[in-house]
Write a protein that holds these residues in place. Structure first.
Motif, PDB file in Angstrom:
ATOM      1  N   CYS A 221       0.853  -1.180   0.000  1.00  0.00           N
ATOM      2  CA  CYS A 221       0.000   0.000   0.000  1.00  0.00           C
ATOM      3  C   CYS A 221       0.893   1.235   0.000  1.00  0.00           C
ATOM      4  O   CYS A 221       1.868   1.296   0.743  1.00  0.00           O
ATOM      5  CB  CYS A 221      -0.875  -0.031   1.252  1.00  0.00           C
ATOM      6  SG  CYS A 221      -1.837   1.471   1.466  1.00  0.00           S
ATOM      7  N   TYR A 223       0.087   4.260   0.965  1.00  0.00           N
ATOM      8  CA  TYR A 223      -0.262   5.270   1.966  1.00  0.00           C
ATOM      9  C   TYR A 223       0.585   5.059   3.222  1.00  0.00           C
ATOM     10  O   TYR A 223       1.411   4.142   3.265  1.00  0.00           O
ATOM     11  CB  TYR A 223      -1.764   5.196   2.279  1.00  0.00           C
ATOM     12  CG  TYR A 223      -2.575   5.679   1.106  1.00  0.00           C
ATOM     13  CD1 TYR A 223      -2.933   7.015   1.000  1.00  0.00           C
ATOM     14  CD2 TYR A 223      -2.931   4.814   0.078  1.00  0.00           C
ATOM     15  CE1 TYR A 223      -3.653   7.465  -0.101  1.00  0.00           C
ATOM     16  CE2 TYR A 223      -3.642   5.265  -1.016  1.00  0.00           C
ATOM     17  CZ  TYR A 223      -3.995   6.589  -1.108  1.00  0.00           C
ATOM     18  OH  TYR A 223      -4.693   7.035  -2.193  1.00  0.00           O
ATOM     19  N   SER A 224       0.380   5.890   4.219  1.00  0.00           N
ATOM     20  CA  SER A 224       1.214   5.724   5.417  1.00  0.00           C
ATOM     21  C   SER A 224       0.414   6.077   6.669  1.00  0.00           C
ATOM     22  O   SER A 224       0.749   7.012   7.388  1.00  0.00           O
ATOM     23  CB  SER A 224       2.467   6.576   5.322  1.00  0.00           C
ATOM     24  OG  SER A 224       2.110   7.872   4.884  1.00  0.00           O
ATOM     25  N   CYS A 225      -0.662   5.312   6.891  1.00  0.00           N
ATOM     26  CA  CYS A 225      -1.459   5.535   8.091  1.00  0.00           C
ATOM     27  C   CYS A 225      -0.566   5.270   9.306  1.00  0.00           C
ATOM     28  O   CYS A 225       0.262   4.360   9.295  1.00  0.00           O
ATOM     29  CB  CYS A 225      -2.676   4.618   8.086  1.00  0.00           C
ATOM     30  SG  CYS A 225      -3.668   4.857   6.616  1.00  0.00           S
ATOM     31  N   TYR A 227      -0.808   4.029  12.209  1.00  0.00           N
ATOM     32  CA  TYR A 227      -0.880   2.829  13.047  1.00  0.00           C
ATOM     33  C   TYR A 227      -0.596   1.554  12.264  1.00  0.00           C
ATOM     34  O   TYR A 227      -0.777   0.456  12.768  1.00  0.00           O
ATOM     35  CB  TYR A 227      -2.298   2.725  13.645  1.00  0.00           C
ATOM     36  CG  TYR A 227      -3.349   2.802  12.565  1.00  0.00           C
ATOM     37  CD1 TYR A 227      -3.713   1.681  11.843  1.00  0.00           C
ATOM     38  CD2 TYR A 227      -3.920   4.021  12.207  1.00  0.00           C
ATOM     39  CE1 TYR A 227      -4.621   1.756  10.812  1.00  0.00           C
ATOM     40  CE2 TYR A 227      -4.835   4.111  11.180  1.00  0.00           C
ATOM     41  CZ  TYR A 227      -5.174   2.973  10.488  1.00  0.00           C
ATOM     42  OH  TYR A 227      -6.054   3.059   9.444  1.00  0.00           O
ATOM     43  N   CYS A 228      -0.168   1.674  11.014  1.00  0.00           N
ATOM     44  CA  CYS A 228      -0.122   0.508  10.124  1.00  0.00           C
ATOM     45  C   CYS A 228       1.318   0.178   9.733  1.00  0.00           C
ATOM     46  O   CYS A 228       2.105   1.079   9.433  1.00  0.00           O
ATOM     47  CB  CYS A 228      -0.953   0.801   8.882  1.00  0.00           C
ATOM     48  SG  CYS A 228      -0.978  -0.575   7.722  1.00  0.00           S
ATOM     49  N   ILE A 230       1.993  -2.008   7.167  1.00  0.00           N
ATOM     50  CA  ILE A 230       2.052  -2.485   5.772  1.00  0.00           C
ATOM     51  C   ILE A 230       3.055  -1.661   4.949  1.00  0.00           C
ATOM     52  O   ILE A 230       3.850  -2.236   4.200  1.00  0.00           O
ATOM     53  CB  ILE A 230       0.652  -2.415   5.092  1.00  0.00           C
ATOM     54  CG1 ILE A 230      -0.373  -3.227   5.864  1.00  0.00           C
ATOM     55  CG2 ILE A 230       0.711  -2.839   3.634  1.00  0.00           C
ATOM     56  CD1 ILE A 230      -0.218  -4.698   5.798  1.00  0.00           C
ATOM     57  N   PRO A 231       3.049  -0.311   5.077  1.00  0.00           N
ATOM     58  CA  PRO A 231       4.021   0.450   4.280  1.00  0.00           C
ATOM     59  C   PRO A 231       5.459   0.026   4.582  1.00  0.00           C
ATOM     60  O   PRO A 231       6.283  -0.051   3.669  1.00  0.00           O
ATOM     61  CB  PRO A 231       3.774   1.897   4.712  1.00  0.00           C
ATOM     62  CG  PRO A 231       2.368   1.911   5.202  1.00  0.00           C
ATOM     63  CD  PRO A 231       2.133   0.567   5.826  1.00  0.00           C
ATOM     64  N   ASP A 266      -3.946  -5.754   0.703  1.00  0.00           N
ATOM     65  CA  ASP A 266      -3.931  -4.623   1.634  1.00  0.00           C
ATOM     66  C   ASP A 266      -4.809  -3.501   1.100  1.00  0.00           C
ATOM     67  O   ASP A 266      -5.446  -2.773   1.852  1.00  0.00           O
ATOM     68  CB  ASP A 266      -2.493  -4.127   1.823  1.00  0.00           C
ATOM     69  CG  ASP A 266      -1.613  -5.247   2.360  1.00  0.00           C
ATOM     70  OD1 ASP A 266      -2.050  -5.906   3.313  1.00  0.00           O
ATOM     71  OD2 ASP A 266      -0.530  -5.489   1.804  1.00  0.00           O
ATOM     72  N   ARG A 296      -9.550   1.494   0.712  1.00  0.00           N
ATOM     73  CA  ARG A 296      -9.740   2.865   1.183  1.00  0.00           C
ATOM     74  C   ARG A 296     -10.968   3.470   0.511  1.00  0.00           C
ATOM     75  O   ARG A 296     -11.449   2.971  -0.496  1.00  0.00           O
ATOM     76  CB  ARG A 296      -8.500   3.693   0.832  1.00  0.00           C
ATOM     77  CG  ARG A 296      -7.273   3.329   1.639  1.00  0.00           C
ATOM     78  CD  ARG A 296      -6.085   4.109   1.130  1.00  0.00           C
ATOM     79  NE  ARG A 296      -6.350   5.532   1.105  1.00  0.00           N
ATOM     80  CZ  ARG A 296      -6.064   6.378   2.100  1.00  0.00           C
ATOM     81  NH1 ARG A 296      -5.464   5.929   3.180  1.00  0.00           N
ATOM     82  NH2 ARG A 296      -6.339   7.659   2.004  1.00  0.00           N
ATOM     83  N   LYS A 333      -4.517   9.603   7.929  1.00  0.00           N
ATOM     84  CA  LYS A 333      -5.355   8.736   7.093  1.00  0.00           C
ATOM     85  C   LYS A 333      -5.490   9.278   5.668  1.00  0.00           C
ATOM     86  O   LYS A 333      -5.813   8.541   4.738  1.00  0.00           O
ATOM     87  CB  LYS A 333      -6.724   8.598   7.771  1.00  0.00           C
ATOM     88  CG  LYS A 333      -7.565   7.465   7.299  1.00  0.00           C
ATOM     89  CD  LYS A 333      -6.985   6.102   7.602  1.00  0.00           C
ATOM     90  CE  LYS A 333      -7.548   5.055   6.659  1.00  0.00           C
ATOM     91  NZ  LYS A 333      -6.967   3.748   6.781  1.00  0.00           N
TER      92      LYS A 333
HETATM   93  S1  SF4 Z   1      -4.271   1.152   6.923  1.00  0.00           S
HETATM   94 FE1  SF4 Z   1      -4.707   0.541   4.821  1.00  0.00          FE
HETATM   95  S2  SF4 Z   1      -4.501   2.473   3.668  1.00  0.00           S
HETATM   96 FE2  SF4 Z   1      -3.474   2.797   5.607  1.00  0.00          FE
HETATM   97  S3  SF4 Z   1      -1.324   2.295   5.215  1.00  0.00           S
HETATM   98 FE3  SF4 Z   1      -2.322   0.445   6.049  1.00  0.00          FE
HETATM   99  S4  SF4 Z   1      -2.942  -0.706   4.244  1.00  0.00           S
HETATM  100 FE4  SF4 Z   1      -2.532   1.406   3.579  1.00  0.00          FE
END
Ligand code: SF4
Ligand code: B12
Length: 512
Positions: A221, A223-225, A227-228, A230-231, A266, A296, A333
């Motif tokens: 993904c 994006y760079s939320c 709390y996440c 995944i990035p 994701d 999203r 977000k």
């Molecule tokens: S919460 Fe979803 S949109 Fe935000 S960085 Fe993680 S995977 Fe990406």
């Protein structure tokens, strides 16, 4: 070579299907488990087979695939390598226990571990757990065959973290895979387990008894939320399989009789052209399954909703997170309340059967009024279902780093834990207040639903009621108002334990 691959479960996210729902007529020895399939090892097994290796899969959700059974199988079959897969922080104690058991049984068989948690914490894991020989960082499709080819020379394997005469060695990182189309489709048949579509709760909330599986069409993904992680795992990149490759797998699943598919991407909804191609393909091929995905709310894919509906997309889950722009911005977000409303009402307008909203509460700087605003916002949205979970912090996220910088988390001592923000952050609402506000919010939201949209609420309850006992349905409805009993709960940071604090002293900005 002969390889054992084991998916280490979090017992809070799987349970055997209750006896009364076993409607299968054939007794083929398969068991039914309410859980998501272990897609990581299902993905890697055919890749290894293509390289000429023999693979046996284990999933510890199976009552006959517990540590002692796997150890016995190790004794009987003497695999050349044992590969363990660890998805989340919550499974680390189970991973350590299994590694210990297997090492006692067969001290000379190398054990490698991989998966999201192992990737984020490779150095720490290796230092902490002497029974693990090495960690494969990142994707396993090329790393694992490479490791098997170089068992005598681990230094040659990019992405491997290993021990050389007791010293930890971190090889050069392995770049992300460029071409995701080159690999065979996952092996969904070797494990003697039927995975049942259900909610990962402590109530047996079965959604369907049709043949169910998961699938991944893209990774990462951009994006760079806050709390996440995944990035961090995906280096901020979004990579995808071609629509033809995806449709090939979907055709195979359709022909194997799968009638429900959940996309674990994701962010499936990122590229509208690709969504259009996949959906048109599903319709043109008359594939019979229904499917769902997460994404999203950004407007980009919203115009593909009619095609998605036509292609039998029946479930869409959006990361709504909060009902105030202030909290959305604090979480980085990068979405507006208007976009949320638009995406959800479009999804409903085009007939997606169930639209779900993920919310988080007790974020940093969130007040009681902000949380209530999220519940009010949820009531205004055309959501069918929603979940309000407390925000937790995991290593690898920007939020974790903020807590390290603020002196709340000690990275060196806390790396294997995860925390509720409400337990550790003085700017978040304390746990007791969160519980109280959440109950108030849920009670109000439920009342709005039952009296404001009685027909939709009735239809929804009927869907759940098809495969659930009345008592379980009541427990499900009651579940937001009671605490979930997890076998492993979030802990406290080392510094708080040291200071003998079981609760935060509010008003302080940092606990150091
Ligand atoms: S919460 Fe979803 S949109 Fe935000 S960085 Fe993680 S995977 Fe990406
Ligand atoms: C689907 C999913 C779930 C499903 C369950 C999946 C399952 N099988 O049981 C559900 C919804 C139940 C779930 C629950 C949870 N999840 Co989850 N989940 C995911 C998600 C979105 C996709 C996983 C997936 O299907 N991947 C597809 C397969 C192909 O990838 P993979 O398993 O990673 O395998 C690849 C590599 O890791 C590697 N690999 C895997 N195993 C091995 C082994 C070896 C030896 C090697 C070398 C390589 C290797 O190769 C594979 C192919 O490239 C991930 C996000 C993500 N992108 O990873 C989050 C994610 C893994 N989940 C996460 C979390 C936190 C949880 C929960 C704790 C949340 C909660 N508190 O409720 C629970 C714990 C559940 C558990 N441990 O069973 C976090 C983990 C972060 C962390 N540090 O712990 C992630 C990263 C999401 C996030 N935004 O932070 N989850």
């Amino acid at each position: 070579m002969h390889v054992f691959m084991v998916y280490v479960r979090d017992e809070n996210f799987c349970q055997l299907l209750p006896e009364e729902l076993h409607r299968s007529t054939s007794d083929d020895g398969r068991i039914k488990v309410m859980a998501f399939p272990p897609l990581g090892i299902q993905t890697l097994a055919p890749v290894l087979r293509r390289h000429g290796h023999r693979v046996r899969l284990f999933d510890t959700c199976h009552p006959q695939m517990q540590a002692e059974h796997i150890a016995q199988a190790v004794d009987e079959e003497r695999p050349d390598v044992i590969a363990l897969s660890c998805l989340s922080t919550t499974t680390y104690p189970a991973l350590k226990n299994l590694a210990w058991r297997l090492k006692v049984q067969a001290p000379h068989i190398p054990i490698i571990v991989g998966g999201a948690f192992a990737t984020m914490n490779s150095d720490h894991i290796l230092q902490d757990c002497p029974d693990l020989d090495c960690v494969g960082v990142g994707e396993g499709e090329e790393l694992l065959p490479d490791y098997l080819d170089n068992l005598d020379d681990p230094s040659a394997v990019a992405g491997l973290v290993w021990r050389d005469h007791g010293d930890m060695v971190r090889n050069t990182p392995r770049p992300l895979l460029r071409d995701l189309n080159q690999f065979p489709y996952p092996d969904r048949t070797s494990l003697p387990i039927d995975y049942i579509e259900s909610l990962p709760l402590d109530v047996p909330a079965v959604l369907s008894l049709e043949k169910f599986c998961t699938m991944q069409t893209s990774r990462g993904c951009p994006y760079s939320c806050f709390y996440c992680d995944i990035p961090a795992l995906s280096q901020g990149k979004w990579r995808y399989r071609s629509s033809e490759h995806v449709l090939g797998e979907m055709q195979q699943l359709n022909d194997l009789g799968y009638r429900s598919i959940y996309l674990t991407d994701d962010h499936f909804l990122l590229n509208r052209k690709r969504i259009g191609e996949i959906c048109r393909g599903i319709s043109e091929r008359h594939l019979k399954f229904r499917w769902g995905c997460e994404g999203r709310v950004d407007a980009v894919a919203v115009d593909q909703l009619p095609l998605m509906k036509k292609a039998n997309c029946t479930f869409l889950a959006f990361g709504v997170e909060a009902g105030t722009q202030k909290v959305l911005d604090r979480l980085n977000k990068k979405q507006t309340l208007k976009q949320v409303e638009h995406a959800i009402s479009e999804a409903k307008r085009h007939g997606v059967a169930r639209v779900h909203g993920f919310f988080v509460i007790s974020s940093p700087d969130e007040t009681e009024a902000d949380i209530l605003a999220s519940f009010r916002f949820a009531a205004r949205l055309k959501l069918d279902t929603f979940g309000f979970n407390r925000l937790c912090v995991y290593r690898g996220t920007p939020l974790w780093q903020e807590y390290v910088n603020r002196g709340i988390i000690d990275d060196g001592r806390d790396w294997h834990k995860w925390f509720k923000c409400s337990d550790i952050d003085p700017t978040a609402l304390p746990s007791a207040a969160v519980n109280r506000v959440r109950m108030k919010g849920y009670a109000w939201l439920f009342a709005r639903r039952i009296f404001g949209r009685p027909i939709r609420t009735y239809k929804l309850l009927r869907i759940f009621g098809r495969h659930m006992k009345k008592s379980d349905l009541l427990r499900l409805l009651w579940s937001p108002f009671r605490r979930r009993s997890l076998s492993r709960k979030p802990e406290f940071p080392a510094l708080m334990i040291e200071l003998g604090l079981e609760e935060l002293e509010r008003g302080a900005v940092s606990i150091t």
